[in-house]
Motif scaffolding. Structure first.
Motif, PDB file in Angstrom:
ATOM      1  N   ILE A 191       3.594 -11.190  -0.564  1.00  0.00           N
ATOM      2  CA  ILE A 191       3.524 -10.964  -1.780  1.00  0.00           C
ATOM      3  C   ILE A 191       3.946  -9.518  -2.226  1.00  0.00           C
ATOM      4  O   ILE A 191       3.433  -8.606  -1.632  1.00  0.00           O
ATOM      5  CB  ILE A 191       2.133 -11.154  -2.567  1.00  0.00           C
ATOM      6  CG1 ILE A 191       1.596 -12.387  -2.187  1.00  0.00           C
ATOM      7  CG2 ILE A 191       2.091 -10.866  -3.930  1.00  0.00           C
ATOM      8  CD1 ILE A 191       0.223 -12.410  -2.553  1.00  0.00           C
ATOM      9  N   GLU A 192       4.859  -9.390  -3.296  1.00  0.00           N
ATOM     10  CA  GLU A 192       5.507  -8.145  -3.426  1.00  0.00           C
ATOM     11  C   GLU A 192       4.826  -7.781  -4.864  1.00  0.00           C
ATOM     12  O   GLU A 192       4.636  -8.580  -5.774  1.00  0.00           O
ATOM     13  CB  GLU A 192       7.023  -8.121  -3.690  1.00  0.00           C
ATOM     14  CG  GLU A 192       7.772  -8.131  -2.345  1.00  0.00           C
ATOM     15  CD  GLU A 192       7.937  -6.773  -1.783  1.00  0.00           C
ATOM     16  OE1 GLU A 192       7.418  -5.915  -2.398  1.00  0.00           O
ATOM     17  OE2 GLU A 192       8.692  -6.898  -0.592  1.00  0.00           O
ATOM     18  N   VAL A 193       4.218  -6.539  -4.873  1.00  0.00           N
ATOM     19  CA  VAL A 193       3.711  -5.974  -6.209  1.00  0.00           C
ATOM     20  C   VAL A 193       4.654  -5.076  -6.830  1.00  0.00           C
ATOM     21  O   VAL A 193       5.193  -4.005  -6.258  1.00  0.00           O
ATOM     22  CB  VAL A 193       2.343  -5.517  -5.931  1.00  0.00           C
ATOM     23  CG1 VAL A 193       1.765  -4.943  -7.252  1.00  0.00           C
ATOM     24  CG2 VAL A 193       1.358  -6.389  -5.253  1.00  0.00           C
TER      25      VAL A 193
ATOM     26  N   ASN B  17       5.384   1.923   5.878  1.00  0.00           N
ATOM     27  CA  ASN B  17       4.430   2.771   4.785  1.00  0.00           C
ATOM     28  C   ASN B  17       4.487   1.909   3.636  1.00  0.00           C
ATOM     29  O   ASN B  17       5.047   2.108   2.598  1.00  0.00           O
ATOM     30  CB  ASN B  17       4.896   4.534   4.758  1.00  0.00           C
ATOM     31  CG  ASN B  17       3.745   4.847   3.661  1.00  0.00           C
ATOM     32  OD1 ASN B  17       2.819   4.281   3.309  1.00  0.00           O
ATOM     33  ND2 ASN B  17       4.002   5.951   3.244  1.00  0.00           N
ATOM     34  N   CYS B  18       3.780   0.721   3.747  1.00  0.00           N
ATOM     35  CA  CYS B  18       4.080  -0.238   2.679  1.00  0.00           C
ATOM     36  C   CYS B  18       2.797  -1.033   2.414  1.00  0.00           C
ATOM     37  O   CYS B  18       2.264  -1.591   3.606  1.00  0.00           O
ATOM     38  CB  CYS B  18       5.164  -1.263   2.877  1.00  0.00           C
ATOM     39  SG  CYS B  18       5.129  -2.543   1.258  1.00  0.00           S
ATOM     40  N   PRO B  19       2.164  -1.416   1.586  1.00  0.00           N
ATOM     41  CA  PRO B  19       2.617  -0.819   0.182  1.00  0.00           C
ATOM     42  C   PRO B  19       2.198   0.493  -0.299  1.00  0.00           C
ATOM     43  O   PRO B  19       0.755   0.819  -0.055  1.00  0.00           O
ATOM     44  CB  PRO B  19       1.413  -1.904  -0.771  1.00  0.00           C
ATOM     45  CG  PRO B  19       0.213  -1.984   0.071  1.00  0.00           C
ATOM     46  CD  PRO B  19       1.090  -2.206   1.600  1.00  0.00           C
TER      47      PRO B  19
ATOM     48  N   ILE C  84       0.491  -8.046   1.940  1.00  0.00           N
ATOM     49  CA  ILE C  84       0.591  -7.385   0.678  1.00  0.00           C
ATOM     50  C   ILE C  84       1.689  -6.128   0.733  1.00  0.00           C
ATOM     51  O   ILE C  84       1.691  -5.595   1.487  1.00  0.00           O
ATOM     52  CB  ILE C  84      -0.818  -6.663   0.086  1.00  0.00           C
ATOM     53  CG1 ILE C  84      -1.755  -7.791   0.190  1.00  0.00           C
ATOM     54  CG2 ILE C  84      -0.372  -5.967  -1.106  1.00  0.00           C
ATOM     55  CD1 ILE C  84      -1.478  -8.969  -0.998  1.00  0.00           C
ATOM     56  N   HIS C  85       2.547  -6.293  -0.004  1.00  0.00           N
ATOM     57  CA  HIS C  85       3.781  -5.200  -0.274  1.00  0.00           C
ATOM     58  C   HIS C  85       3.742  -4.718  -1.564  1.00  0.00           C
ATOM     59  O   HIS C  85       3.162  -5.383  -2.326  1.00  0.00           O
ATOM     60  CB  HIS C  85       5.232  -5.839  -0.019  1.00  0.00           C
ATOM     61  CG  HIS C  85       5.403  -6.703   0.970  1.00  0.00           C
ATOM     62  ND1 HIS C  85       5.978  -6.116   2.107  1.00  0.00           N
ATOM     63  CD2 HIS C  85       5.012  -8.115   1.519  1.00  0.00           C
ATOM     64  CE1 HIS C  85       5.915  -7.149   3.125  1.00  0.00           C
ATOM     65  NE2 HIS C  85       5.365  -8.247   2.622  1.00  0.00           N
ATOM     66  N   ASP C  86       4.459  -3.398  -1.877  1.00  0.00           N
ATOM     67  CA  ASP C  86       5.006  -3.280  -3.085  1.00  0.00           C
ATOM     68  C   ASP C  86       6.478  -2.990  -3.037  1.00  0.00           C
ATOM     69  O   ASP C  86       7.044  -2.917  -2.034  1.00  0.00           O
ATOM     70  CB  ASP C  86       4.297  -1.942  -3.943  1.00  0.00           C
ATOM     71  CG  ASP C  86       4.592  -0.655  -3.221  1.00  0.00           C
ATOM     72  OD1 ASP C  86       5.607  -0.271  -2.735  1.00  0.00           O
ATOM     73  OD2 ASP C  86       3.576   0.062  -3.344  1.00  0.00           O
TER      74      ASP C  86
ATOM     75  N   PRO D  24      -1.958  -5.369   4.681  1.00  0.00           N
ATOM     76  CA  PRO D  24      -0.934  -4.688   4.168  1.00  0.00           C
ATOM     77  C   PRO D  24       0.484  -4.986   5.166  1.00  0.00           C
ATOM     78  O   PRO D  24       0.140  -5.106   6.466  1.00  0.00           O
ATOM     79  CB  PRO D  24      -1.395  -3.380   4.185  1.00  0.00           C
ATOM     80  CG  PRO D  24      -2.434  -3.209   5.357  1.00  0.00           C
ATOM     81  CD  PRO D  24      -2.988  -4.262   5.524  1.00  0.00           C
ATOM     82  N   HIS D  25       1.558  -4.761   4.556  1.00  0.00           N
ATOM     83  CA  HIS D  25       2.568  -4.935   5.316  1.00  0.00           C
ATOM     84  C   HIS D  25       2.744  -4.058   6.695  1.00  0.00           C
ATOM     85  O   HIS D  25       3.250  -4.326   7.708  1.00  0.00           O
ATOM     86  CB  HIS D  25       4.009  -4.576   4.417  1.00  0.00           C
ATOM     87  CG  HIS D  25       5.422  -4.702   5.006  1.00  0.00           C
ATOM     88  ND1 HIS D  25       6.506  -4.095   4.469  1.00  0.00           N
ATOM     89  CD2 HIS D  25       5.804  -4.923   6.358  1.00  0.00           C
ATOM     90  CE1 HIS D  25       7.363  -4.181   5.261  1.00  0.00           C
ATOM     91  NE2 HIS D  25       7.089  -4.473   6.453  1.00  0.00           N
ATOM     92  N   HIS D  26       2.125  -2.987   6.427  1.00  0.00           N
ATOM     93  CA  HIS D  26       1.890  -1.814   7.557  1.00  0.00           C
ATOM     94  C   HIS D  26       1.446  -2.335   9.035  1.00  0.00           C
ATOM     95  O   HIS D  26       2.045  -2.208  10.022  1.00  0.00           O
ATOM     96  CB  HIS D  26       1.115  -0.535   7.123  1.00  0.00           C
ATOM     97  CG  HIS D  26       0.990   0.707   8.012  1.00  0.00           C
ATOM     98  ND1 HIS D  26       1.796   1.506   8.277  1.00  0.00           N
ATOM     99  CD2 HIS D  26       0.168   0.548   9.102  1.00  0.00           C
ATOM    100  CE1 HIS D  26       1.262   2.401   9.424  1.00  0.00           C
ATOM    101  NE2 HIS D  26       0.425   1.635   9.827  1.00  0.00           N
TER     102      HIS D  26
HETATM  103 ZN   LIG Z   1       6.646  -4.132   2.250  1.00  0.00          ZN
END
Ligand SMILES: [Zn+2]
Length: 339
Positions: free
Chosen positions: A219-221, A264-266, A71-73, A256-258
């Motif tokens: 997945i980008e939010v 520091n994502c999402p 999971i990203h944003d 999370p991407h982190h």
């Molecule tokens: Zn990301």
């Protein structure tokens, strides 16, 4: 009352609002996050196929087994940067007059869910490279009630027992403090712990986990200003629940991407402490999907005008009334809820 109506009744005091900050690389903005009546979005999952051409350099083409949902944003608060925008960036590889090298399987916004890269292919989003796969290493440490990982003298320890597995190295000695906030992958096999493949990410100066690009579905939010951010989280949760079901993955597969790089994502989910809340949305979507697979049709009927047909709340200050109707084997059951 059947189990579906009871399931929703258990969650009927769910509604809340929370002042948050939305973080972008261009600007941040304060936002009042308003939940839906329930941690479930009463809408069908719709996906727009917008797959990148095979000759794109950001479409790797290699097929890998999938273990993670990453999971990203977008980190992009600019109003116009919705899901269609980012999906087309991946497809055309054009961004700010430069070649866009990153890619991700999906991007989710108020304008819909776009599918850019086939689920089973490698994509470039997690920052962990593509040279090393998801892999597990055996340890001699027996499974206990809890597992706390640390680094001592260059080795990984679990609950103060040496795993005999070396932690990554760099030009200085790494310690437990260098581990990313989401930890190291620990699993269990035959009563013993296993540890996943790790590395030291030079960009973010964190020990992180492999398998994001190769073995994840990215997945980008969208978090663009003027968007309904909560709706984006719910749409993403619905997509993730479907992917967990399709690929027989469990809730621990969502990371999370982190976790894969130390980035520091999402950022908006992380900084507002909403990660566990997001997982609750996914779990609920997953549970309802299982009820639907058993044959339950579920309908949501708002009984006041400040809630939308999909369960989004338009005015959090008022009492909410709604009805849920289930149909299974020709039997119709309803229940009225108030909160
Ligand atoms: Zn990301």
């Amino acid at each position: 009352m059947n189990k579906v109506l009871a399931y929703f009744k258990n969650k009927s005091d769910f509604a809340f609002s929370q002042e948050i900050m939305v973080y972008g690389y261009e600007f941040n903005y304060p936002y009042l996050l308003v939940s839906s009546v329930l941690p479930y979005l009463f809408d069908d999952l719709k996906i727009t196929e917008n797959i990148a051409p095979e000759n794109n350099s950001n479409r790797d083409g290699r097929v890998r087994f999938k273990k993670y949902i990453v999971i990203h944003d977008t980190g992009d608060t600019t109003k116009e940067r919705n899901a269609a925008f980012w999906s087309n960036v991946v497809k055309t590889q054009q961004y700010k007059n430069k070649c866009y090298d990153a890619s991700f399987q999906y991007v989710v916004g108020n304008d819909g869910i776009y599918h850019n890269i086939p689920d089973d292919e490698v994509a470039y989003h997690a920052g962990d490279g593509t040279s090393v796969e998801y892999k597990l290493y055996d340890t001699p440490v027996k499974v206990q009630d809890y597992a706390k990982i640390s680094i001592k003298d260059g080795y990984y320890y679990i609950n103060d027992e040496n795993t005999l597995l070396l932690a990554p190295k760099t030009d200085h000695i790494l310690t437990s403090k260098d581990i990313n906030d989401n930890g190291i992958l620990i699993t269990q096999k035959d009563g013993f712990y296993q540890i996943g493949e790790t590395y030291f990410n030079q960009t973010y100066q964190k020990i992180a986990n492999r398998g994001g690009n190769n073995n994840g579905i990215g997945i980008e939010v969208c978090i663009n200003q003027t968007a309904d951010i909560y709706l984006n989280y719910q749409l993403t949760a619905k997509l993730v629940a479907k992917l967990l079901d399709s690929y027989q993955l469990d809730i621990k597969s969502i990371r999370p991407h982190h976790f894969f790089s130390g980035k520091n994502c999402p950022q908006t989910l992380r900084e507002n402490h909403l990660w566990d809340h997001f997982l609750e949305l996914v779990q609920t979507e997953y549970d309802i999907l299982q009820f639907q697979k058993e044959g339950y049709q579920i309908q949501f009927v708002p009984l006041c005008d400040h809630i939308a047909p999909n369960g989004r709340i338009k005015d959090i200050s008022k009492v909410i009334y709604y009805q849920i109707k289930t149909i299974k084997d020709g039997i119709v059951e309803t229940y009225e809820y108030k909160s």
